[in-house]
Write a protein that holds these residues in place. Structure first.
Motif, PDB file in Angstrom:
ATOM      1  N   ALA A   1       0.972  -1.185  -0.018  1.00  0.00           N
ATOM      2  CA  ALA A   1       0.030  -0.055   0.044  1.00  0.00           C
ATOM      3  C   ALA A   1       0.734   1.146  -0.101  1.00  0.00           C
ATOM      4  O   ALA A   1       2.134   1.143   0.625  1.00  0.00           O
ATOM      5  CB  ALA A   1      -1.064   0.038   1.199  1.00  0.00           C
ATOM      6  N   GLU A   2       0.383   2.370  -0.590  1.00  0.00           N
ATOM      7  CA  GLU A   2       1.019   3.592  -0.689  1.00  0.00           C
ATOM      8  C   GLU A   2       1.458   4.116   0.814  1.00  0.00           C
ATOM      9  O   GLU A   2       2.430   4.730   0.959  1.00  0.00           O
ATOM     10  CB  GLU A   2       0.219   4.614  -1.493  1.00  0.00           C
TER      11      GLU A   2
ATOM     12  N   VAL B   1       0.521   1.244  -4.119  1.00  0.00           N
ATOM     13  CA  VAL B   1      -1.087   0.881  -4.734  1.00  0.00           C
ATOM     14  C   VAL B   1      -1.470   2.058  -3.770  1.00  0.00           C
ATOM     15  O   VAL B   1      -1.568   1.943  -2.475  1.00  0.00           O
ATOM     16  CB  VAL B   1      -1.272  -0.033  -4.633  1.00  0.00           C
ATOM     17  N   PRO B   2      -2.337   3.382  -4.282  1.00  0.00           N
ATOM     18  CA  PRO B   2      -3.205   3.949  -3.419  1.00  0.00           C
ATOM     19  C   PRO B   2      -4.236   3.036  -3.064  1.00  0.00           C
ATOM     20  O   PRO B   2      -4.752   2.053  -3.600  1.00  0.00           O
ATOM     21  CB  PRO B   2      -3.723   5.112  -4.420  1.00  0.00           C
TER      22      PRO B   2
ATOM     23  N   LYS C   1      -5.800  -0.594   3.184  1.00  0.00           N
ATOM     24  CA  LYS C   1      -5.693  -2.174   3.071  1.00  0.00           C
ATOM     25  C   LYS C   1      -5.592  -2.447   1.567  1.00  0.00           C
ATOM     26  O   LYS C   1      -6.279  -1.759   0.526  1.00  0.00           O
ATOM     27  CB  LYS C   1      -7.134  -2.624   3.474  1.00  0.00           C
ATOM     28  N   LEU C   2      -4.812  -3.450   1.171  1.00  0.00           N
ATOM     29  CA  LEU C   2      -4.870  -3.931  -0.103  1.00  0.00           C
ATOM     30  C   LEU C   2      -6.033  -5.093  -0.326  1.00  0.00           C
ATOM     31  O   LEU C   2      -6.385  -5.716   0.632  1.00  0.00           O
ATOM     32  CB  LEU C   2      -3.709  -4.790  -0.319  1.00  0.00           C
TER      33      LEU C   2
ATOM     34  N   ALA D   1       1.982   2.150   3.345  1.00  0.00           N
ATOM     35  CA  ALA D   1       2.993   1.414   4.168  1.00  0.00           C
ATOM     36  C   ALA D   1       3.812   1.923   4.703  1.00  0.00           C
ATOM     37  O   ALA D   1       4.561   2.658   4.426  1.00  0.00           O
ATOM     38  CB  ALA D   1       3.387   0.168   3.428  1.00  0.00           C
ATOM     39  N   HIS D   2       4.197   1.306   6.167  1.00  0.00           N
ATOM     40  CA  HIS D   2       5.404   1.936   6.699  1.00  0.00           C
ATOM     41  C   HIS D   2       6.621   1.675   5.919  1.00  0.00           C
ATOM     42  O   HIS D   2       7.769   2.423   6.179  1.00  0.00           O
ATOM     43  CB  HIS D   2       5.479   1.114   8.059  1.00  0.00           C
ATOM     44  N   ILE D   3       6.732   0.587   5.198  1.00  0.00           N
ATOM     45  CA  ILE D   3       8.123   0.147   4.594  1.00  0.00           C
ATOM     46  C   ILE D   3       8.294   1.330   3.565  1.00  0.00           C
ATOM     47  O   ILE D   3       9.295   1.623   2.960  1.00  0.00           O
ATOM     48  CB  ILE D   3       8.024  -1.195   3.994  1.00  0.00           C
ATOM     49  N   ASN D   4       7.082   1.910   2.824  1.00  0.00           N
ATOM     50  CA  ASN D   4       7.290   2.962   1.868  1.00  0.00           C
ATOM     51  C   ASN D   4       7.354   4.522   2.611  1.00  0.00           C
ATOM     52  O   ASN D   4       8.175   5.084   1.962  1.00  0.00           O
ATOM     53  CB  ASN D   4       5.954   2.752   1.108  1.00  0.00           C
ATOM     54  N   VAL D   5       6.775   4.748   3.641  1.00  0.00           N
ATOM     55  CA  VAL D   5       6.770   5.954   4.069  1.00  0.00           C
ATOM     56  C   VAL D   5       7.705   6.258   5.200  1.00  0.00           C
ATOM     57  O   VAL D   5       8.106   7.490   5.369  1.00  0.00           O
ATOM     58  CB  VAL D   5       5.171   6.388   4.257  1.00  0.00           C
TER      59      VAL D   5
END
Length: 353
Positions: free
Chosen positions: A93-94, A117-118, A123-124, A96-100
């Motif tokens: 997910a956009e 993914v937005p 939730k995916l 997500a902690h791993i991304n942000v």
């Protein structure tokens, strides 16, 4: 022997910035003292880490194995490295902690590509995953190999077991593996009122990052390999990722204290209940909008920026999206009813200012 250490803070002060702000649960401190003294073999060959494996299997199935690490980012980076090739990518997910919130560590340290993914609620779904699940034979594109979900999500929402099962079945049908970032996995289980196995090994999750720091531990998390066939050389990857603790017994004994009985659940149930109390009070307050369903220990709200700034002078909490006026209020295992009630009173006073 008398220590020269001094207390530099007021232990009566609690805010709503993060469950990481909370101290250490007394039962965890007792466990740390219990593990102290004498010599134990270093680097995970100790009695506490060995016993932890039995406890982990009681929660996550007979093939589960725990690899204690220092922190959540380390758990995620180590887990994702073990699940991907050098050309691999991770769908998330956009939000997500791993991304942000991990400073680019998954991409910089693990050398993988995040395909975001937005989502409307963090939730995916299989349909959302399909926006990035393509191009496996295209050498010009990083290969999707893993779907990473967060339970509960960064927006405080919770996947049901059926939702995670659908994601796992869909990912596996495409030859991808599933990683679950469980920084607040206990809060999700408490919210759903089910064992953690119900939405992990039972429904097809391959590897998860188990979070303890936000639920009463001093430090430490664990990579839990649920499906041994999904990973390669986890011990070596943990070492290469600088997540191998020499005195591992002091991480393992905390996880043992949390998971051996019901401390993990008691702490999560309490923090969730405090978030529900906070949300109930906010709903009765004019001028505040709750943004997402309150399903764990977080409340996301929108209120005027000038109110937020005045309120932040009285209680610690963060903007979630400053431009939009969105804020996040987190409850911890040590949040008290009077903390919530005092905050609600302060909120009403600042709104009427």
């Amino acid at each position: 022997m008398k220590t020269d250490a001094r207390r530099h803070h007021d232990p009566a002060v609690r805010g709503f910035a993060s469950d990481n702000y909370a101290g250490v649960h007394p039962e965890i401190l007792e466990a740390l003292a219990l593990a102290n003294g004498g010599h134990q073999v270093a680097y995970g060959e100790d009695e506490y880490t060995e016993n932890l494996q039995k406890i982990i299997r009681s929660h996550f199935g007979p093939y589960a194995e725990a690899f204690p690490v220092f922190n959540g980012t380390g758990a995620n980076v180590t887990a994702l490295q073990a699940l991907t090739d050098r050309w691999g990518a991770v769908i998330c997910a956009e939000t997500a902690h791993i991304n942000v919130d991990e400073g680019g560590a998954p991409e910089r340290m693990a050398g993988l590509k995040l395909l975001t993914v937005p989502t409307p609620d963090g939730k995916l779904t299989p349909e959302l995953i399909d926006r990035q699940a393509w191009g496996w034979e295209d050498e010009h594109r990083a290969m999707p190999q893993v779907v990473s979900i967060t339970q509960n999500t960064e927006l405080g929402t919770v996947y049901t077991a059926d939702e995670i099962r659908a994601i796992c079945e869909h990912a596996h049908s495409h030859g991808m593996k599933v990683h679950l970032d469980g920084a607040r996995i206990a809060n999700a289980a408490a919210s759903l009122d089910v064992p953690m196995r119900t939405f992990t090994n039972t429904v097809g999750v391959d590897v998860l990052s188990y979070g303890g720091t936000k639920n009463g531990m001093m430090f430490g998390e664990a990579v839990v390999v649920v499906n041994p066939d999904a990973v390669r050389q986890m011990k070596h990857i943990r070492k290469m990722s600088m997540q191998l603790a020499s005195k591992m017994r002091f991480v393992s004994v905390q996880l043992e204290a949390l998971l051996a009985k019901d401390l993990w659940l008691r702490n999560a149930q309490h923090s969730n209940a405090m978030a529900q109390r906070l949300a109930a009070g906010v709903r009765e307050t004019d001028g505040v909008e709750i943004l997402y369903p309150v399903q764990a220990n977080a409340v996301f709200a929108k209120l005027p920026q000038e109110v937020t700034r005045r309120l932040q002078q009285r209680y610690r909490f963060y903007f979630w999206d400053e431009a939009a006026g969105h804020v996040r209020w987190m409850c911890g295992f040590d949040t008290q009813e009077e903390d919530v009630d005092g905050f609600l009173q302060a909120l009403k006073e600042e709104l009427s200012h």
